[in-house]
Motif scaffolding. Structure first.
Motif, PDB file in Angstrom:
ATOM      1  N   VAL A  12       3.416   9.406   6.938  1.00 15.54           N
ATOM      2  CA  VAL A  12       3.622   9.809   5.733  1.00 15.54           C
ATOM      3  C   VAL A  12       4.579   8.669   5.040  1.00 15.54           C
ATOM      4  O   VAL A  12       4.280   8.295   3.844  1.00 15.54           O
ATOM      5  CB  VAL A  12       4.498  11.108   5.746  1.00 15.54           C
ATOM      6  CG1 VAL A  12       5.232  11.380   4.468  1.00 15.54           C
ATOM      7  CG2 VAL A  12       3.794  12.218   6.439  1.00 15.54           C
ATOM      8  N   ALA A  13       5.224   8.189   5.754  1.00 17.53           N
ATOM      9  CA  ALA A  13       5.883   6.821   5.187  1.00 17.53           C
ATOM     10  C   ALA A  13       4.854   5.630   4.302  1.00 17.53           C
ATOM     11  O   ALA A  13       4.932   5.216   3.364  1.00 17.53           O
ATOM     12  CB  ALA A  13       7.045   6.242   6.070  1.00 17.53           C
ATOM     13  N   MET A  14       3.842   5.689   5.065  1.00 14.80           N
ATOM     14  CA  MET A  14       2.846   4.820   4.739  1.00 14.80           C
ATOM     15  C   MET A  14       2.342   5.327   3.311  1.00 14.80           C
ATOM     16  O   MET A  14       1.907   4.560   2.421  1.00 14.80           O
ATOM     17  CB  MET A  14       1.845   4.619   5.865  1.00 14.80           C
ATOM     18  CG  MET A  14       0.742   3.611   5.534  1.00 14.80           C
ATOM     19  SD  MET A  14      -0.556   3.639   6.691  1.00 14.80           S
ATOM     20  CE  MET A  14      -1.130   5.219   6.909  1.00 14.80           C
ATOM     21  N   ALA A  15       1.922   6.511   3.459  1.00 16.02           N
ATOM     22  CA  ALA A  15       1.211   7.080   2.166  1.00 16.02           C
ATOM     23  C   ALA A  15       2.142   7.210   0.865  1.00 16.02           C
ATOM     24  O   ALA A  15       1.820   7.152  -0.192  1.00 16.02           O
ATOM     25  CB  ALA A  15       0.652   8.589   2.492  1.00 16.02           C
ATOM     26  N   LEU A  75       3.565   2.508  -5.323  1.00 17.82           N
ATOM     27  CA  LEU A  75       2.847   1.389  -5.885  1.00 17.82           C
ATOM     28  C   LEU A  75       2.061   1.481  -7.103  1.00 17.82           C
ATOM     29  O   LEU A  75       1.436   0.527  -7.495  1.00 17.82           O
ATOM     30  CB  LEU A  75       2.246   0.618  -4.827  1.00 17.82           C
ATOM     31  CG  LEU A  75       3.228   0.029  -3.589  1.00 17.82           C
ATOM     32  CD1 LEU A  75       2.342  -0.783  -2.682  1.00 17.82           C
ATOM     33  CD2 LEU A  75       4.268  -0.731  -4.082  1.00 17.82           C
ATOM     34  N   SER A  76       1.809   2.808  -7.447  1.00 17.00           N
ATOM     35  CA  SER A  76       1.389   3.064  -8.763  1.00 17.00           C
ATOM     36  C   SER A  76       2.159   3.593  -9.837  1.00 17.00           C
ATOM     37  O   SER A  76       2.395   4.885  -9.917  1.00 17.00           O
ATOM     38  CB  SER A  76      -0.106   4.044  -8.893  1.00 17.00           C
ATOM     39  OG  SER A  76      -1.154   3.112  -8.067  1.00 17.00           O
ATOM     40  N   PRO A  77       3.430   2.926 -10.340  1.00 19.24           N
ATOM     41  CA  PRO A  77       4.589   3.236 -10.920  1.00 19.24           C
ATOM     42  C   PRO A  77       4.312   4.287 -12.165  1.00 19.24           C
ATOM     43  O   PRO A  77       4.949   5.267 -12.167  1.00 19.24           O
ATOM     44  CB  PRO A  77       5.264   2.188 -11.398  1.00 19.24           C
ATOM     45  CG  PRO A  77       4.832   1.353 -10.547  1.00 19.24           C
ATOM     46  CD  PRO A  77       3.190   1.380 -10.202  1.00 19.24           C
ATOM     47  N   HIS A  90       5.432  -5.566  -5.145  1.00 22.68           N
ATOM     48  CA  HIS A  90       5.296  -4.281  -4.424  1.00 22.68           C
ATOM     49  C   HIS A  90       6.789  -3.969  -4.048  1.00 22.68           C
ATOM     50  O   HIS A  90       7.244  -2.736  -4.071  1.00 22.68           O
ATOM     51  CB  HIS A  90       4.493  -4.401  -3.288  1.00 22.68           C
ATOM     52  CG  HIS A  90       2.848  -4.533  -3.541  1.00 22.68           C
ATOM     53  ND1 HIS A  90       1.981  -4.643  -2.549  1.00 22.68           N
ATOM     54  CD2 HIS A  90       2.427  -4.529  -4.570  1.00 22.68           C
ATOM     55  CE1 HIS A  90       0.855  -4.636  -3.275  1.00 22.68           C
ATOM     56  NE2 HIS A  90       1.046  -4.530  -4.688  1.00 22.68           N
ATOM     57  N   THR A  91       7.529  -4.775  -3.542  1.00 21.46           N
ATOM     58  CA  THR A  91       9.126  -4.549  -3.305  1.00 21.46           C
ATOM     59  C   THR A  91       9.591  -4.027  -4.322  1.00 21.46           C
ATOM     60  O   THR A  91      10.374  -3.155  -4.583  1.00 21.46           O
ATOM     61  CB  THR A  91       9.754  -5.647  -2.712  1.00 21.46           C
ATOM     62  OG1 THR A  91       8.723  -6.469  -1.634  1.00 21.46           O
ATOM     63  CG2 THR A  91      11.035  -5.313  -2.217  1.00 21.46           C
ATOM     64  N   HIS A  92       9.307  -4.849  -5.742  1.00 26.07           N
ATOM     65  CA  HIS A  92       9.995  -4.391  -7.126  1.00 26.07           C
ATOM     66  C   HIS A  92       9.641  -2.874  -7.408  1.00 26.07           C
ATOM     67  O   HIS A  92      10.524  -2.056  -7.876  1.00 26.07           O
ATOM     68  CB  HIS A  92       9.464  -5.343  -7.965  1.00 26.07           C
ATOM     69  CG  HIS A  92      10.421  -5.529  -9.259  1.00 26.07           C
ATOM     70  ND1 HIS A  92      10.422  -5.962 -10.215  1.00 26.07           N
ATOM     71  CD2 HIS A  92      11.559  -4.732  -9.643  1.00 26.07           C
ATOM     72  CE1 HIS A  92      11.318  -6.010 -11.245  1.00 26.07           C
ATOM     73  NE2 HIS A  92      12.014  -5.171 -10.489  1.00 26.07           N
ATOM     74  N   GLN A  93       8.473  -2.561  -7.175  1.00 27.28           N
ATOM     75  CA  GLN A  93       7.800  -1.196  -7.722  1.00 27.28           C
ATOM     76  C   GLN A  93       8.472  -0.018  -6.514  1.00 27.28           C
ATOM     77  O   GLN A  93       8.303   1.031  -7.138  1.00 27.28           O
ATOM     78  CB  GLN A  93       6.489  -1.112  -7.266  1.00 27.28           C
ATOM     79  CG  GLN A  93       5.415  -1.971  -8.481  1.00 27.28           C
ATOM     80  CD  GLN A  93       4.108  -2.069  -8.301  1.00 27.28           C
ATOM     81  OE1 GLN A  93       3.727  -2.132  -7.103  1.00 27.28           O
ATOM     82  NE2 GLN A  93       3.547  -1.968  -9.215  1.00 27.28           N
ATOM     83  N   ASP A 151       1.286  -1.601 -14.065  1.00 29.67           N
ATOM     84  CA  ASP A 151       0.776  -0.842 -13.278  1.00 29.67           C
ATOM     85  C   ASP A 151      -0.819  -1.101 -12.848  1.00 29.67           C
ATOM     86  O   ASP A 151      -1.431  -1.486 -13.768  1.00 29.67           O
ATOM     87  CB  ASP A 151       0.853   0.546 -13.877  1.00 29.67           C
ATOM     88  CG  ASP A 151       0.578   1.838 -12.796  1.00 29.67           C
ATOM     89  OD1 ASP A 151       0.918   1.616 -11.567  1.00 29.67           O
ATOM     90  OD2 ASP A 151       0.194   2.802 -13.111  1.00 29.67           O
ATOM     91  N   HIS A 152      -1.349  -1.213 -11.648  1.00 31.46           N
ATOM     92  CA  HIS A 152      -2.634  -1.331 -11.463  1.00 31.46           C
ATOM     93  C   HIS A 152      -3.519  -0.381 -12.126  1.00 31.46           C
ATOM     94  O   HIS A 152      -3.380   0.869 -12.151  1.00 31.46           O
ATOM     95  CB  HIS A 152      -3.119  -1.261  -9.876  1.00 31.46           C
ATOM     96  CG  HIS A 152      -2.206  -2.344  -9.125  1.00 31.46           C
ATOM     97  ND1 HIS A 152      -2.942  -3.643  -9.285  1.00 31.46           N
ATOM     98  CD2 HIS A 152      -1.158  -2.412  -8.400  1.00 31.46           C
ATOM     99  CE1 HIS A 152      -2.046  -4.406  -8.426  1.00 31.46           C
ATOM    100  NE2 HIS A 152      -0.934  -3.915  -7.948  1.00 31.46           N
ATOM    101  N   LEU A 153      -4.619  -0.780 -12.812  1.00 32.35           N
ATOM    102  CA  LEU A 153      -5.710   0.367 -13.203  1.00 32.35           C
ATOM    103  C   LEU A 153      -6.593   0.123 -12.055  1.00 32.35           C
ATOM    104  O   LEU A 153      -7.089  -0.855 -11.887  1.00 32.35           O
ATOM    105  CB  LEU A 153      -6.218  -0.048 -14.763  1.00 32.35           C
ATOM    106  CG  LEU A 153      -5.129   0.093 -15.623  1.00 32.35           C
ATOM    107  CD1 LEU A 153      -5.608  -0.458 -16.906  1.00 32.35           C
ATOM    108  CD2 LEU A 153      -4.518   1.501 -15.864  1.00 32.35           C
TER     109      LEU A 153
END
Length: 436
Positions: free
Chosen positions: A85-88, A94-96, A377-380, A399-401
């Motif tokens: 769950v931590a992984m998900a 990571l999609s802020p 990613h760490t920032h997000q 944000d990644h589209l």
């Protein structure tokens, strides 16, 4: 004299503590080892594991941390998410833009977290990197089992939790269905009959049910919205007004004579008459001349209903891409060695990330290298700080589209499904302009 890059690098080093980067690397190594352990079991696949982890994330959000308190506060020890769950959750955050929308307007209990629980997860890992090894007398496993009815450990859950609950969209009966192969109930050929109302539960019916349930909730609560309408769709009005207007327009498309939504069974009959799926019928109705919705925005509006979970982001797809990144970090030795990265390595990574952000400020698009991605990613994983900091630095909300999304001439983001063949600039490395 300092340069803009040096100034930005210094600011980033203050915003993203080195301990966060090192803890992030630690959990990336743990996620990699956990995913790789799946292949050691005959008949188990990564795809099914990602599906299960996403479902378990949904349960964690709805049943474990949903305690009726939306005020910002740290997670309690009993709320430590299982490692899968931590992984998900990591991929969700990571999609802020989508995480912001879900936490503001769909799952407000997520607002409790100022940032990803890096230290909490690392403390539970101990020395065994593929599972938690510091759970003796820990309250989280029992708290999880009481509220979800599932095993806490991801591997134990794969072995013992062979069914999951699906809500029938017609009669609201909770139906237990089995996990079948890679995609379980979300497979295109999934078919199950509701024991109460006898409606055929197919992937199409479940997706349509999810759409109408979201529409009903958003209609009843003006603070809610339909997915992907809070941030990704541009407009003259403020977010709340814009979302409410979109809900009202979508409602009109499916309003019956008594002022309520047309029954799902009737929509299914109409779609059968037109020889199309229910979701195709919904898309046609929303794009009809009678609707004032912009037809190009309809695919984006419905994209969140293509997968089987209530998050705006397709986390299963995000996990696939994250796994590729985890393998790069592993191959570089940064997530598997106590000697890497050195302080000099991290100093160089901060400089590269600063240069990457400045390129985005000028060009509006770009491809980060793996060290840029690590810092990015760490920032997000610190959503509030990330949103404020990036807007101040470069006026872009990064944000990644998803692949196949296009930037059309009117500036509206949409998912055309055609990828580069649509003739417009497509790609997964375009970014959202920051809104005032």
């Amino acid at each position: 004299m300092s340069t803009p890059t040096a100034d930005l690098k210094s600011a980033l080093q203050g915003d993203i503590p080195r301990i966060n980067v090192r803890n992030h690397l630690k959990i990336l190594g743990a996620f990699t080892d956990l995913i790789e352990s799946i292949s050691k079991h005959d008949g188990w696949t990564r795809e099914e594991f990602f599906q299960r982890s996403t479902y378990r994330l949904q349960l964690w959000v709805e049943k474990v941390i949903n305690v009726g308190d939306e005020g910002q506060q740290p997670l309690q020890a009993r709320e430590l998410p299982p490692l899968d769950v931590a992984m998900a959750l990591h991929s969700l955050m990571l999609s802020p833009a989508r995480y912001f929308e879900d936490s503001e307007l769909r799952f407000r209990q997520l607002k409790r977290m100022e940032e990803y629980p890096l230290a909490m997860v690392v403390d539970a890992l101990g020395t065994d990197n593929s599972k938690y090894s510091r759970l003796e007398n820990h309250p989280a496993p029992e708290h999880w089992r009481i509220h979800t009815g599932l095993q806490y450990d991801a591997i134990d859950s794969m072995q013992n939790d062979t069914t999951r609950s699906v809500t029938c969209p017609a009669c609201q009966e909770a139906v237990l269905v089995s996990w079948r192969g890679d995609r379980g109930f979300s497979a295109a050929d999934f078919h199950h009959t509701c024991p109460k109302c006898r409606i055929a539960l197919t992937h199409d019916v479940l997706r349509a049910g999810k759409f109408f349930a979201s529409l009903n909730r958003a209609r009843e609560d003006p603070k809610l919205c339909l997915p992907n309408t809070a941030i990704l769709l541009r407009g003259e009005l403020g977010v709340t007004s814009r979302c409410s207007n979109i809900v009202n327009e979508v409602w009109k498309c499916f309003e019956s004579e008594n002022g309520k939504l047309t029954r799902l069974e009737d929509i299914a009959a109409l779609s059968a008459t037109e020889r199309c799926s229910i979701m195709e019928y919904i898309a046609k109705t929303l794009s009809s001349p009678q609707s004032i919705l912009i037809p190009e925005n309809v695919p984006l509006l419905l994209r969140a209903f293509e997968h089987s979970y209530p998050f705006t982001q397709d986390i299963v797809d995000a996990l696939r891409h994250q796994y590729q990144f985890m393998q790069i970090i592993h191959d570089e030795g940064w997530s598997q060695s106590t000697s890497k990265p050195s302080d000099d390595d991290l100093d160089a990574a901060y400089a590269e990330y600063a240069e990457f952000l400045q390129r985005i400020a000028i060009q509006g698009s770009g491809d980060p290298q793996w060290r840029d991605d690590l810092l990015w990613h760490t920032h997000q994983l610190m959503p509030t700080q990330y949103r404020v900091g990036v807007v101040i630095y470069i006026q872009y909300f990064l944000d990644h589209l998803p692949r196949g999304e296009c930037t059309h001439q009117n500036g509206t983001q949409m998912s055309c499904g055609k990828g580069p063949s649509c003739g417009k600039p497509c790609g997964s490395r375009r970014f959202l302009k920051a809104e005032a």
